[in-house]
Scaffold this motif. Structure first.
Motif, PDB file in Angstrom:
ATOM      1  N   ALA A   1      53.557   4.839  18.731  1.00  0.00           N
ATOM      2  CA  ALA A   1      54.171   5.203  17.453  1.00  0.00           C
ATOM      3  C   ALA A   1      54.193   4.002  16.517  1.00  0.00           C
ATOM      4  O   ALA A   1      54.454   2.871  16.940  1.00  0.00           O
ATOM      5  N   ALA A   2      53.907   4.263  15.248  1.00  0.00           N
ATOM      6  CA  ALA A   2      53.940   3.193  14.253  1.00  0.00           C
ATOM      7  C   ALA A   2      55.387   2.811  13.953  1.00  0.00           C
ATOM      8  O   ALA A   2      56.285   3.644  14.008  1.00  0.00           O
ATOM      9  N   GLY A   3      55.586   1.564  13.662  1.00  0.00           N
ATOM     10  CA  GLY A   3      56.932   1.101  13.336  1.00  0.00           C
ATOM     11  C   GLY A   3      56.902  -0.357  12.936  1.00  0.00           C
ATOM     12  O   GLY A   3      55.882  -1.041  13.090  1.00  0.00           O
ATOM     13  N   SER A   4      57.995  -0.840  12.404  1.00  0.00           N
ATOM     14  CA  SER A   4      58.077  -2.241  12.004  1.00  0.00           C
ATOM     15  C   SER A   4      58.215  -3.125  13.237  1.00  0.00           C
ATOM     16  O   SER A   4      59.005  -2.816  14.135  1.00  0.00           O
ATOM     17  N   PRO A   5      57.455  -4.218  13.325  1.00  0.00           N
ATOM     18  CA  PRO A   5      57.577  -5.108  14.477  1.00  0.00           C
ATOM     19  C   PRO A   5      58.899  -5.851  14.444  1.00  0.00           C
ATOM     20  O   PRO A   5      59.475  -6.069  13.369  1.00  0.00           O
ATOM     21  N   PRO A   6      59.415  -6.255  15.614  1.00  0.00           N
ATOM     22  CA  PRO A   6      60.646  -7.048  15.621  1.00  0.00           C
ATOM     23  C   PRO A   6      60.420  -8.385  14.933  1.00  0.00           C
ATOM     24  O   PRO A   6      59.289  -8.889  14.896  1.00  0.00           O
ATOM     25  N   PRO A   7      61.455  -8.972  14.363  1.00  0.00           N
ATOM     26  CA  PRO A   7      61.294 -10.244  13.649  1.00  0.00           C
ATOM     27  C   PRO A   7      60.889 -11.373  14.600  1.00  0.00           C
ATOM     28  O   PRO A   7      61.168 -11.327  15.799  1.00  0.00           O
ATOM     29  N   ILE A   8      60.224 -12.366  14.036  1.00  0.00           N
ATOM     30  CA  ILE A   8      59.801 -13.548  14.794  1.00  0.00           C
ATOM     31  C   ILE A   8      60.857 -14.631  14.619  1.00  0.00           C
ATOM     32  O   ILE A   8      61.031 -15.163  13.524  1.00  0.00           O
ATOM     33  N   ASP A   9      61.580 -14.940  15.676  1.00  0.00           N
ATOM     34  CA  ASP A   9      62.645 -15.940  15.609  1.00  0.00           C
ATOM     35  C   ASP A   9      62.077 -17.344  15.815  1.00  0.00           C
ATOM     36  O   ASP A   9      62.426 -18.064  16.748  1.00  0.00           O
ATOM     37  N   LEU A  10      61.155 -17.722  14.916  1.00  0.00           N
ATOM     38  CA  LEU A  10      60.531 -19.038  14.945  1.00  0.00           C
ATOM     39  C   LEU A  10      60.293 -19.481  13.507  1.00  0.00           C
ATOM     40  O   LEU A  10      60.266 -18.656  12.591  1.00  0.00           O
ATOM     41  N   ASP A  11      60.091 -20.778  13.323  1.00  0.00           N
ATOM     42  CA  ASP A  11      59.761 -21.301  11.995  1.00  0.00           C
ATOM     43  C   ASP A  11      58.269 -21.073  11.771  1.00  0.00           C
ATOM     44  O   ASP A  11      57.434 -21.963  12.016  1.00  0.00           O
ATOM     45  N   THR A  12      57.916 -19.875  11.308  1.00  0.00           N
ATOM     46  CA  THR A  12      56.507 -19.522  11.190  1.00  0.00           C
ATOM     47  C   THR A  12      55.793 -20.333  10.104  1.00  0.00           C
ATOM     48  O   THR A  12      54.596 -20.601  10.223  1.00  0.00           O
TER      49      THR A  12
ATOM     50  N   GLY B   1      49.387 -17.127  10.359  1.00  0.00           N
ATOM     51  CA  GLY B   1      49.556 -16.160  11.429  1.00  0.00           C
ATOM     52  C   GLY B   1      50.116 -14.854  10.906  1.00  0.00           C
ATOM     53  O   GLY B   1      50.444 -14.715   9.731  1.00  0.00           O
ATOM     54  N   GLN B   2      50.223 -13.881  11.808  1.00  0.00           N
ATOM     55  CA  GLN B   2      50.815 -12.595  11.455  1.00  0.00           C
ATOM     56  C   GLN B   2      51.627 -12.058  12.620  1.00  0.00           C
ATOM     57  O   GLN B   2      51.350 -12.357  13.777  1.00  0.00           O
ATOM     58  N   ASN B   3      52.623 -11.264  12.279  1.00  0.00           N
ATOM     59  CA  ASN B   3      53.498 -10.657  13.275  1.00  0.00           C
ATOM     60  C   ASN B   3      52.842  -9.391  13.820  1.00  0.00           C
ATOM     61  O   ASN B   3      52.643  -8.425  13.100  1.00  0.00           O
ATOM     62  N   ASN B   4      52.506  -9.409  15.087  1.00  0.00           N
ATOM     63  CA  ASN B   4      51.932  -8.243  15.746  1.00  0.00           C
ATOM     64  C   ASN B   4      52.843  -7.871  16.911  1.00  0.00           C
ATOM     65  O   ASN B   4      52.805  -8.505  17.960  1.00  0.00           O
ATOM     66  N   GLY B   5      53.674  -6.870  16.709  1.00  0.00           N
ATOM     67  CA  GLY B   5      54.530  -6.404  17.784  1.00  0.00           C
ATOM     68  C   GLY B   5      55.508  -7.433  18.315  1.00  0.00           C
ATOM     69  O   GLY B   5      55.835  -7.429  19.504  1.00  0.00           O
ATOM     70  N   GLY B   6      55.987  -8.324  17.432  1.00  0.00           N
ATOM     71  CA  GLY B   6      56.924  -9.352  17.862  1.00  0.00           C
ATOM     72  C   GLY B   6      56.274 -10.610  18.397  1.00  0.00           C
ATOM     73  O   GLY B   6      56.953 -11.509  18.885  1.00  0.00           O
TER      74      GLY B   6
END
Length: 295
Positions: free
Chosen positions: A156-167, A178-183
């Motif tokens: 199912a499509a949905g928003s990925p969880p946030p990345i708890d790092l200094d991206t 980089g990009q957020n892919n599934g957390g």
């Protein structure tokens, strides 16, 4: 000057020819055979088969599918149909049943190996290739995956969880965005020079699995688990290995993924779980030993 004009005209002709071939393909039939929509980048249609059914841990880290369990198959228009490349994530007991179905369907097995160590359960990676009718190959791949427990219903499509790092700092150190892919915060860093397989250039490199792949999965307090692979020529292998090991990053596999690519490439896989900024600096030191395109 004439040579340059001829080269430019040839490149335009190849581009137009590829675009025409892509338009001739009924991609809806391929989507239907795969049971999901493709992610389209340029002329490449890529289908993801993440092992969301597996609960894999490594050194106490629960591995997200996007970090190391993301099976995929990509199709690129080529003369007489498409070029297919892929990487299926399998349990040990699934390897031979899936392989048999692929062989019976006319696809090639280009590699079978591990990418990480100490994972529970152990996972293996079957690299596949082929050339021909995309809908027929898609049906073979889906039939082969039925011999495993790979989920065949698209997630199912949905928003990925946030990345708890200094991206932002990770981007700056790595020299790419980089990009957020599934957390999981992922980088795909291309090599500077083109790569070809069977006489055809493999591009775009990320969707076709020939970019330096780096993933950061947050593990708390600024730490991250990292894994992925470096795409290297022979003379780069040991300088990159030494750079990784000297920065506390474990080398977990070294092998080929393809059979007749040019230049000959080796894939160096890695693992660590430590301060994310420290690991990013170690990865950058390794990237600086390879002919890659960075900001």
């Amino acid at each position: 000057m004439r040579i340059l004009k001829w080269l430019a005209a040839s490149l335009v002709a190849v581009s137009l020819s590829t675009a025409a071939r892509s338009q001739d393909i009924d991609w809806q039939k391929v989507d239907d055979a795969m049971g999901r929509k493709a992610t389209v980048t340029g002329d490449v249609h890529r289908y993801g088969f993440p092992r969301t059914d597996l609960s894999v841990t490594l050194d106490g880290v629960a591995i997200k599918p996007a970090l190391a369990l993301g099976g995929w198959v990509a199709f690129k228009p080529a003369h007489g149909g498409v070029m297919a490349m892929g990487d299926l994530v399998l349990l040990e007991t699934e390897i031979n049943p899936v392989m048999l179905k692929l062989i019976e369907g006319g696809l090639e097995i280009t590699a079978v190996h591990n990418h990480v160590l100490r994972a529970s359960p152990a996972t293996f990676y079957m690299h596949v290739g082929g050339h021909g009718d995309p809908a027929k190959m898609a049906a073979v791949i889906r039939d082969a995956l039925l011999a495993s427990k790979t989920p065949l219903t698209a997630p199912a499509a949905g928003s990925p969880p946030p990345i708890d790092l200094d991206t932002a700092q990770l981007d700056q150190i790595i020299g790419a965005t980089g990009q957020n892919n599934g957390g999981v915060y992922q980088f795909a860093v291309p090599r500077r020079d083109p790569i070809s397989e069977g006489g055809m250039q493999i591009a775009p490199v990320g969707p076709m699995g020939v970019a330096q792949a780096i993933g950061f999965q947050p593990t708390g307090s600024g730490k991250a688990a990292i894994t992925g692979d470096f795409v290297l020529t022979a003379n780069e292998v040991n300088p990159v290995i030494r750079a990784l090991r000297s920065n506390g990053i474990e080398v977990t596999a070294l092998h080929s993924h393809m059979l007749d690519e040019q230049p000959r490439l080796f894939f160096c896989h890695f693992w660590a779980n430590d301060d994310a900024i420290k690991l990013a600096r170690g990865l950058r030191a390794a990237l600086d030993k390879a002919a890659v395109a960075l900001n």
